[in-house]
Design a protein around this motif. Structure first.
Motif, PDB file in Angstrom:
ATOM      1  N   ARG A 125       0.925  -1.282   0.052  1.00 25.81           N
ATOM      2  CA  ARG A 125      -0.219   0.034   0.057  1.00 25.81           C
ATOM      3  C   ARG A 125       0.614   1.175  -0.131  1.00 25.81           C
ATOM      4  N   THR A 128       2.507   1.912  -3.509  1.00 30.82           N
ATOM      5  CA  THR A 128       1.448   2.184  -4.395  1.00 30.82           C
ATOM      6  C   THR A 128       1.067   3.525  -4.222  1.00 30.82           C
ATOM      7  N   LYS A 131       3.899   5.638  -5.573  1.00 27.98           N
ATOM      8  CA  LYS A 131       3.463   5.887  -7.053  1.00 27.98           C
ATOM      9  C   LYS A 131       2.535   6.710  -7.654  1.00 27.98           C
ATOM     10  N   GLN A 132       1.194   6.674  -6.867  1.00 28.47           N
ATOM     11  CA  GLN A 132       0.320   7.641  -7.319  1.00 28.47           C
ATOM     12  C   GLN A 132       0.757   9.047  -6.865  1.00 28.47           C
ATOM     13  N   ASP A 147       7.927   0.537  -9.196  1.00 32.21           N
ATOM     14  CA  ASP A 147       7.519  -0.570  -9.743  1.00 32.21           C
ATOM     15  C   ASP A 147       8.088  -1.784  -9.373  1.00 32.21           C
ATOM     16  N   ILE A 150       6.813  -2.672  -5.931  1.00 32.15           N
ATOM     17  CA  ILE A 150       5.500  -3.130  -5.924  1.00 32.15           C
ATOM     18  C   ILE A 150       5.353  -4.554  -6.716  1.00 32.15           C
TER      19      ILE A 150
END
Length: 171
Positions: A125, A128, A131-132, A147, A150
């Motif tokens: 989480r 992610t 990354k967002q 990436d 993840i």
């Protein structure tokens, strides 16, 4: 991760002090692999001993800038063109922990798996979310580093599923 080659790659950009190398390393890897300043200076000492970098004169405040040598460029070029070997897989602490848990009396293996899954999902989480937050960021190396993290966390969750599926089976 080769700290040695990471520092050589950064010095290929131009001369830097130890603290600059540490900051550039962390920036280049999206702050996903923190680097201890002691590691930087120990590695620089070895690189200098091996003739791959040289200390430049004229440092500020007792710091010495370092530059990559021709031998360092050659070593860096070999590293970039040589695939990462798989003959000697790296030690995987989770695999070691689980296999020892399975053979150690009194260890609740299912609990070990649940605890790890919870931590891995929290990391997934976090990666992610990072990354967002950086979706509009034009820094491709950082995005690719995230990436990779993840994908590794997702693979670990799959492996934990696999382990749990086999826990209830005889043999």
């Amino acid at each position: 991760m080769s700290i040695r080659h990471g520092l050589l790659a950064l010095l290929e950009r131009g001369p830097m002090y130890g603290y600059q190398l540490r900051a550039a390393f962390e920036e280049s890897t999206g702050s996903t692999w923190p680097l201890n300043i002691g590691q930087v200076y120990t590695t620089l000492g070895r690189l200098e001993r091996d003739g791959l970098v040289r200390a430049l004169p004229g440092g500020e405040g007792g710091q010495r800038p370092y530059a990559i040598s021709d031998a360092g460029r050659a070593d860096l070029g070999r590293w970039f063109t040589t695939p990462i070997g798989r003959a000697d897989p790296p030690r995987d602490e989770l695999s070691i922990k689980l296999t020892l848990a399975m053979s150690t009396p009194g260890v609740d293996v299912a609990r070990v798996l649940r605890t790890q899954r919870k931590a891995t999902m929290a990391a997934l989480r976090r990666f992610t979310r990072l990354k967002q937050e950086r979706a509009a960021d034009d820094d491709l190396p950082r995005r690719l580093a995230l990436d990779a993290m993840i994908f590794r966390a997702e693979a670990e969750v799959r492996w934990l599923d696999h382990c749990e599926a086999h826990l209830g089976r005889p043999g």
